[in-house]
Design a protein around this motif. Structure first.
Motif, PDB file in Angstrom:
ATOM      1  N   THR A 165      -4.400  16.656 -52.841  1.00 46.57           N
ATOM      2  CA  THR A 165      -5.666  17.377 -52.830  1.00 46.57           C
ATOM      3  C   THR A 165      -6.226  17.335 -54.245  1.00 46.57           C
ATOM      4  O   THR A 165      -5.501  17.023 -55.200  1.00 46.57           O
ATOM      5  CB  THR A 165      -5.467  18.842 -52.407  1.00 46.57           C
ATOM      6  N   SER A 166      -7.485  17.682 -54.388  1.00 52.32           N
ATOM      7  CA  SER A 166      -8.068  17.690 -55.736  1.00 52.32           C
ATOM      8  C   SER A 166      -7.353  18.709 -56.619  1.00 52.32           C
ATOM      9  O   SER A 166      -7.146  18.474 -57.809  1.00 52.32           O
ATOM     10  CB  SER A 166      -9.566  17.984 -55.677  1.00 52.32           C
ATOM     11  N   THR A 167      -6.905  19.818 -56.027  1.00 48.62           N
ATOM     12  CA  THR A 167      -6.175  20.834 -56.791  1.00 48.62           C
ATOM     13  C   THR A 167      -4.834  20.279 -57.264  1.00 48.62           C
ATOM     14  O   THR A 167      -4.448  20.459 -58.417  1.00 48.62           O
ATOM     15  CB  THR A 167      -5.959  22.096 -55.928  1.00 48.62           C
ATOM     16  N   GLN A 168      -4.130  19.573 -56.390  1.00 45.83           N
ATOM     17  CA  GLN A 168      -2.854  18.964 -56.763  1.00 45.83           C
ATOM     18  C   GLN A 168      -3.046  17.911 -57.861  1.00 45.83           C
ATOM     19  O   GLN A 168      -2.256  17.829 -58.792  1.00 45.83           O
ATOM     20  CB  GLN A 168      -2.179  18.336 -55.549  1.00 45.83           C
ATOM     21  N   LEU A 216      -2.351  16.422 -63.568  1.00 45.85           N
ATOM     22  CA  LEU A 216      -2.938  15.906 -64.808  1.00 45.85           C
ATOM     23  C   LEU A 216      -3.051  16.986 -65.878  1.00 45.85           C
ATOM     24  O   LEU A 216      -3.533  16.736 -66.987  1.00 45.85           O
ATOM     25  CB  LEU A 216      -4.321  15.325 -64.531  1.00 45.85           C
ATOM     26  N   GLY A 217      -2.597  18.191 -65.547  1.00 43.79           N
ATOM     27  CA  GLY A 217      -2.659  19.286 -66.499  1.00 43.79           C
ATOM     28  C   GLY A 217      -4.052  19.861 -66.690  1.00 43.79           C
ATOM     29  O   GLY A 217      -4.368  20.432 -67.720  1.00 43.79           O
ATOM     30  N   LEU A 218      -4.889  19.679 -65.675  1.00 38.78           N
ATOM     31  CA  LEU A 218      -6.270  20.188 -65.731  1.00 38.78           C
ATOM     32  C   LEU A 218      -6.379  21.433 -64.871  1.00 38.78           C
ATOM     33  O   LEU A 218      -5.606  21.633 -63.947  1.00 38.78           O
ATOM     34  CB  LEU A 218      -7.252  19.129 -65.238  1.00 38.78           C
ATOM     35  N   LYS A 219      -7.364  22.256 -65.135  1.00 35.92           N
ATOM     36  CA  LYS A 219      -7.571  23.456 -64.316  1.00 35.92           C
ATOM     37  C   LYS A 219      -8.631  23.233 -63.286  1.00 35.92           C
ATOM     38  O   LYS A 219      -9.456  22.432 -63.344  1.00 35.92           O
ATOM     39  CB  LYS A 219      -7.938  24.638 -65.202  1.00 35.92           C
TER      40      LYS A 219
END
Length: 82
Positions: A71-74, A79-82
């Motif tokens: 998913t985009s959240t995963q 990638l260490g992004l919020k």
């Protein structure tokens, strides 16, 4: 020389229109575009000629068909992004 015609166009890797100018030199139509867009197009052409690209696309399709997706959240988390 005929008048210049300003226009805009898209390619698949662009998120916005790139201005370009169409002119005729002699009897040949010519397009003038920003150097950055020209370089991006050259890179797209190089990638499309890659023998590895079709294999990578086929593998990605197999993974997608098996449900091996993020998913985009995963993806952001990996990638260490919020």
């Amino acid at each position: 020389m005929p008048p210049l015609v300003d226009d805009a166009w898209y390619n698949r890797s662009m998120t916005k229109a790139a201005p370009h100018t169409s002119i005729t030199v002699g009897d040949q139509p010519v397009v003038i575009l920003p150097l950055e867009e020209y370089e991006r197009l050259r890179e797209d052409i190089e990638l499309s000629r890659s023998k590895l690209l079709p294999k990578k696309v086929a593998e990605a399709r197999r993974q997608f068909a098996k449900g091996e997706v993020l998913t985009s959240t995963q993806l952001r988390g990996s990638l260490g992004l919020k």
